[in-house]
Design a protein around this motif. Sequence first.
Motif, PDB file in Angstrom:
ATOM      1  N   GLU A  63       0.781  -1.246   0.117  1.00  0.00           N
ATOM      2  CA  GLU A  63      -0.090   0.002   0.097  1.00  0.00           C
ATOM      3  C   GLU A  63       0.939   1.266  -0.064  1.00  0.00           C
ATOM      4  O   GLU A  63       0.579   2.129  -0.870  1.00  0.00           O
ATOM      5  N   ILE A 120      -7.017   4.082  -8.658  1.00  0.00           N
ATOM      6  CA  ILE A 120      -7.539   4.425  -7.406  1.00  0.00           C
ATOM      7  C   ILE A 120      -8.955   3.566  -7.112  1.00  0.00           C
ATOM      8  O   ILE A 120      -9.011   3.179  -5.992  1.00  0.00           O
ATOM      9  N   PRO A 125      -9.950   1.247   0.728  1.00  0.00           N
ATOM     10  CA  PRO A 125     -10.292   2.633   1.255  1.00  0.00           C
ATOM     11  C   PRO A 125      -9.390   3.610   1.804  1.00  0.00           C
ATOM     12  O   PRO A 125      -9.396   4.672   1.329  1.00  0.00           O
ATOM     13  N   ASP A 126      -8.534   3.207   2.720  1.00  0.00           N
ATOM     14  CA  ASP A 126      -7.796   4.130   3.411  1.00  0.00           C
ATOM     15  C   ASP A 126      -6.589   4.672   2.387  1.00  0.00           C
ATOM     16  O   ASP A 126      -6.151   5.541   2.454  1.00  0.00           O
ATOM     17  N   ARG A 128      -7.134   4.811  -0.953  1.00  0.00           N
ATOM     18  CA  ARG A 128      -7.741   5.557  -1.846  1.00  0.00           C
ATOM     19  C   ARG A 128      -7.885   6.904  -1.481  1.00  0.00           C
ATOM     20  O   ARG A 128      -7.847   7.782  -2.104  1.00  0.00           O
ATOM     21  N   SER A 129      -8.348   7.048  -0.163  1.00  0.00           N
ATOM     22  CA  SER A 129      -8.019   8.472   0.451  1.00  0.00           C
ATOM     23  C   SER A 129      -7.130   9.255   0.274  1.00  0.00           C
ATOM     24  O   SER A 129      -7.092  10.409   0.003  1.00  0.00           O
ATOM     25  N   ALA A 130      -5.938   8.602   0.293  1.00  0.00           N
ATOM     26  CA  ALA A 130      -4.634   9.148   0.387  1.00  0.00           C
ATOM     27  C   ALA A 130      -4.437   9.504  -1.101  1.00  0.00           C
ATOM     28  O   ALA A 130      -3.889  10.570  -1.421  1.00  0.00           O
ATOM     29  N   ILE A 132      -6.729  10.021  -3.601  1.00  0.00           N
ATOM     30  CA  ILE A 132      -7.819  11.317  -3.702  1.00  0.00           C
ATOM     31  C   ILE A 132      -7.187  12.545  -3.509  1.00  0.00           C
ATOM     32  O   ILE A 132      -7.166  13.553  -4.096  1.00  0.00           O
ATOM     33  N   LYS A 133      -6.709  12.500  -2.252  1.00  0.00           N
ATOM     34  CA  LYS A 133      -6.164  13.827  -1.836  1.00  0.00           C
ATOM     35  C   LYS A 133      -4.883  14.429  -2.691  1.00  0.00           C
ATOM     36  O   LYS A 133      -5.107  15.440  -3.002  1.00  0.00           O
ATOM     37  N   LYS A 134      -3.903  13.439  -2.989  1.00  0.00           N
ATOM     38  CA  LYS A 134      -2.975  13.934  -4.036  1.00  0.00           C
ATOM     39  C   LYS A 134      -3.556  14.234  -5.378  1.00  0.00           C
ATOM     40  O   LYS A 134      -3.105  15.269  -6.222  1.00  0.00           O
ATOM     41  N   ASP A 136      -6.567  15.415  -6.106  1.00  0.00           N
ATOM     42  CA  ASP A 136      -7.337  16.787  -5.967  1.00  0.00           C
ATOM     43  C   ASP A 136      -6.378  18.077  -5.808  1.00  0.00           C
ATOM     44  O   ASP A 136      -6.453  19.028  -6.391  1.00  0.00           O
TER      45      ASP A 136
END
Length: 233
Positions: A63, A120, A125-126, A128-130, A132-134, A136
């Motif tokens: 991950e 993505i 999920p954990d 994916r959130s990282a 998506i933040k990048k 964005d």
Amino acid sequence: MHAASAVPNSDETAAQAERRQEILEVAAQLFAERGYKATSIRQIADAAGMMAGSLYYHIQSKESLFVEIHNRALDAAASRIFSAIAPHPSPWARLQAACVELLDIQLSLTSITLPLMNSIISAPPDVRSALIKKRDEFEAIFRNIIDDLPLPPTIDRDIYRILLLRVLNTASDWYRSGRMSHDQIAEQIFTIFKHQDLSDTDARTSTRAGSRAATAPGRSKVARRGGRPQHAP
């Protein structure tokens, strides 16, 4: 054993850094080709020529490895786009330069940016959130450019950005080489997305037309009588 002997020397550190870079490159290629879910630690280790257990000497987990590779790819893409838009003061010129650069990145045969971004969905999920933040943060480049554009008030800037990035980021799905170059396609996309405020354009056109009518030679001396122009007495 002296404490100092436990500290790796510069040659060992350099060798470890080089080996880790090799692992990152191998893993990036596998992730790009197979996606996050279908790529295993054993496959990465085999491709790097080492035992799976030895791989964990250089990485924490699959991950964390994927997040690092994904973020590096987006950082490299962002750096290229920032360099491309830097010389341009005009918002439209910046958008054009950004479109050209991103399209070239996505259509490059060696680029892993798009495949990693597409992974993505299959990431936990954990993770994916990282990711998506990048992502964005990367898209903020286009958000800031689009916020400065003189768009008509009827155009929603978020929808405008989403549609533009969707076209650019899916280019490898519909692009076929031969008829147009990457730059020519980027120019076409930019031209389609370049908008003017039509209400202002119509107002300027009406003003110019009225000005020409008021100053046309002889117009003030002409009267209409019976539907035909006659000179006034």
